[in-house]
Design a protein around this motif. Sequence first.
Motif, mmCIF file in Angstrom:
data_model
loop_
_atom_site.group_PDB
_atom_site.id
_atom_site.type_symbol
_atom_site.label_atom_id
_atom_site.label_comp_id
_atom_site.label_asym_id
_atom_site.label_seq_id
_atom_site.Cartn_x
_atom_site.Cartn_y
_atom_site.Cartn_z
ATOM 1 N N ASN A 196 19.780 -21.000 24.915
ATOM 2 C CA ASN A 196 19.628 -21.136 26.290
ATOM 3 C C ASN A 196 20.382 -21.385 27.288
ATOM 4 O O ASN A 196 20.188 -21.737 28.581
ATOM 5 N N SER A 197 21.767 -21.765 26.752
ATOM 6 C CA SER A 197 22.604 -22.290 27.677
ATOM 7 C C SER A 197 23.528 -20.666 28.050
ATOM 8 O O SER A 197 23.787 -19.973 27.375
ATOM 9 N N ASN A 198 24.000 -20.968 29.392
ATOM 10 C CA ASN A 198 24.857 -19.918 29.661
ATOM 11 C C ASN A 198 26.595 -20.456 29.639
ATOM 12 O O ASN A 198 27.214 -19.639 29.938
ATOM 13 N N ALA A 199 26.757 -21.638 29.386
ATOM 14 C CA ALA A 199 27.995 -22.247 29.137
ATOM 15 C C ALA A 199 28.422 -22.118 27.764
ATOM 16 O O ALA A 199 27.650 -22.313 26.702
ATOM 17 N N LYS A 200 29.660 -21.665 27.361
ATOM 18 C CA LYS A 200 30.312 -21.771 26.143
ATOM 19 C C LYS A 200 31.140 -23.091 25.914
ATOM 20 O O LYS A 200 32.102 -23.039 26.861
ATOM 21 N N TYR A 201 30.872 -23.748 25.036
ATOM 22 C CA TYR A 201 31.864 -25.021 24.841
ATOM 23 C C TYR A 201 32.683 -24.643 23.417
ATOM 24 O O TYR A 201 32.117 -23.953 22.462
ATOM 25 N N ASN A 202 33.785 -25.510 23.474
ATOM 26 C CA ASN A 202 34.495 -25.491 22.154
ATOM 27 C C ASN A 202 34.806 -26.953 21.717
ATOM 28 O O ASN A 202 35.134 -27.715 22.729
ATOM 29 N N TYR A 203 34.653 -27.305 20.707
ATOM 30 C CA TYR A 203 35.079 -28.512 20.211
ATOM 31 C C TYR A 203 36.863 -28.718 20.119
ATOM 32 O O TYR A 203 37.544 -27.672 19.491
ATOM 33 N N ASP A 204 37.092 -29.680 20.554
ATOM 34 C CA ASP A 204 38.796 -29.852 20.946
ATOM 35 C C ASP A 204 39.252 -31.122 19.942
ATOM 36 O O ASP A 204 38.758 -32.193 20.414
ATOM 37 N N PRO A 205 39.860 -31.000 18.834
ATOM 38 C CA PRO A 205 39.928 -32.071 17.862
ATOM 39 C C PRO A 205 40.973 -33.063 18.597
ATOM 40 O O PRO A 205 41.196 -34.243 18.400
#
Length: 70
Positions: A13-22
């Motif tokens: 239900n989010s419109n934001a795409k996040y990525n994990y940055d190690p």
Amino acid sequence: MKQLFCTVETPKNSNAKYNYDPTCGGFVLAKYLPLGLVFPYDFGFIPGTQGDDGDPLDVIVISEQSTFPG
């Protein structure tokens, strides 16, 4: 039932795409979906795995409740 541990990057239900940055050890905003669209499921990856593309294996978490990044 076998448990599978995963890291959710983008919650349902989010419109934001996040990525994990190690490199920074956290989540960074990758993009927003167009207005009115949301992700239908939690999306993430399985830590400690590696697919053919070199990235961790992707996962979709199908649940009635959304979670949060992490």
